[in-house]
Design a protein around this motif. Sequence first.
Motif, short mmCIF file in Angstrom:
data_model
loop_
_atom_site.label_atom_id
_atom_site.label_comp_id
_atom_site.label_asym_id
_atom_site.label_seq_id
_atom_site.Cartn_x
_atom_site.Cartn_y
_atom_site.Cartn_z
N LEU A 158 0.90 -0.99 -0.06
CA LEU A 158 0.07 -0.05 0.02
C LEU A 158 0.90 1.30 0.10
O LEU A 158 0.45 2.31 -0.73
CB LEU A 158 -0.95 0.07 1.21
N LEU A 159 1.89 1.23 0.78
CA LEU A 159 2.68 2.46 0.99
C LEU A 159 3.82 2.65 -0.38
O LEU A 159 4.12 3.70 -0.48
CB LEU A 159 3.67 2.41 2.02
N ARG A 160 3.90 1.60 -0.94
CA ARG A 160 4.60 1.89 -2.42
C ARG A 160 3.35 2.36 -3.33
O ARG A 160 4.36 2.67 -4.70
CB ARG A 160 5.22 0.52 -2.77
N ALA A 161 2.30 2.09 -3.32
CA ALA A 161 1.44 2.37 -4.56
C ALA A 161 1.43 3.76 -4.84
O ALA A 161 2.13 4.82 -4.13
CB ALA A 161 0.11 1.79 -4.09
N ARG A 245 1.30 10.37 -8.61
CA ARG A 245 1.96 10.49 -7.32
C ARG A 245 1.82 9.33 -6.36
O ARG A 245 1.03 8.59 -6.44
CB ARG A 245 1.36 11.91 -6.79
N ARG A 246 2.82 9.40 -5.40
CA ARG A 246 2.94 8.23 -4.59
C ARG A 246 1.67 8.55 -3.56
O ARG A 246 1.46 9.68 -3.10
CB ARG A 246 4.20 8.59 -3.55
N LEU A 247 1.08 7.36 -3.19
CA LEU A 247 -0.03 7.57 -2.17
C LEU A 247 0.34 7.73 -1.06
O LEU A 247 -0.35 8.56 -0.24
CB LEU A 247 -0.78 5.85 -2.45
N ARG A 248 1.51 7.41 -0.42
CA ARG A 248 1.94 7.41 0.98
C ARG A 248 1.70 9.02 1.44
O ARG A 248 1.50 9.39 2.45
CB ARG A 248 3.19 6.89 1.16
N VAL A 249 1.98 10.27 0.62
CA VAL A 249 2.08 11.39 0.89
C VAL A 249 0.64 12.03 1.49
O VAL A 249 0.47 12.59 2.48
CB VAL A 249 2.82 12.41 -0.13
#
Length: 327
Positions: A158-161, A245-249
């Motif tokens: 999830l954090l890499r998505a 864009r990265r989901l984690r931000v």
Amino acid sequence: MRHKDDAVRVVAAGVAMTATVPYLTLKLLWLTGSEVGVRDPGALDGLWTLNLLTFGMDAIALALTLAFVRPWGRRAAAGLVAFPMWVATGLLGTILVAVPADLLSSLVLGPEHRPPGQHADDGLAGWVFALVYGGFGVQGIALITAFVLYARRRWAGLLRARIGDLPDSPTRNVQRALAAVAAPVALGVAAARAYWAAGGTVGLPLRWADDRGRSIATMEAVTAAMAVVAAAALLVLAFRIGPGRRLRVPLTAAWIGAGSLFGWGGYQLVAFGTSTTVPDLPGAVPGLMVLVQAGQFSAGLLMLAAGAIALTEWGAHHHPADVESPG
């Protein structure tokens, strides 16, 4: 790298557990009738329920630290870990922003000797606030560190998505509808909190209006900022703005901001509703404070619903190996 992360996670969890002990001890003493740290014998009148609630909240935080380091913690249902940690991140994260901001203002403008949330007539000894907020600061840094390392291992996929990887499903319109309601409510809360932070007094209890320190203003300003961050991040996620864009931000921003809205809004509603010494409100807009608190809590609740739907669908659409890292 994994071994190093595991070692840091264990140390952070141990520090977080240690940091809860003074606060839990103080609350337990007050619940059993002790007046340690109390200058005014009437200061604890009507606060038994609130003290029990806050004792329970910190006890849950203590249990969370165990989940981050014990094998059963990774087998526990995601919601049983994520929900209380979401609330804890919102509560402690807000303090971790407000306390340094308050200290910075003291360095620039001179000391005021009031931690965030303290009024001049609270009737508690000064060391109580140093113990409580110092403990919250240490606990917040350690607990959040342990959780980040736990999440990197359990939800690595999830954090890499990226934002565009979120599933496009029939509930997407529901998520957008929740965001479309929650965001304006959060921005309304931000406007009210910013007004009070700037010195406005309409809708505040009389003793707060007459005795407003910089620490209170700082807390209002941080709460307003959290509301804006939460609204913006939620709209980015719900409407898939910037799919590459990265989901984690935005996920991190929504996590902290929405947790702050829900946690502090709910806490203040309970504190205001259970106190037997609630001061009179000014004649103009007498229910504004309660309305803002309710809006704050409601916005956080709507954001929780939108996030829970999205993350549940993510888990349903991805193989466990894509969600969790091996080992």
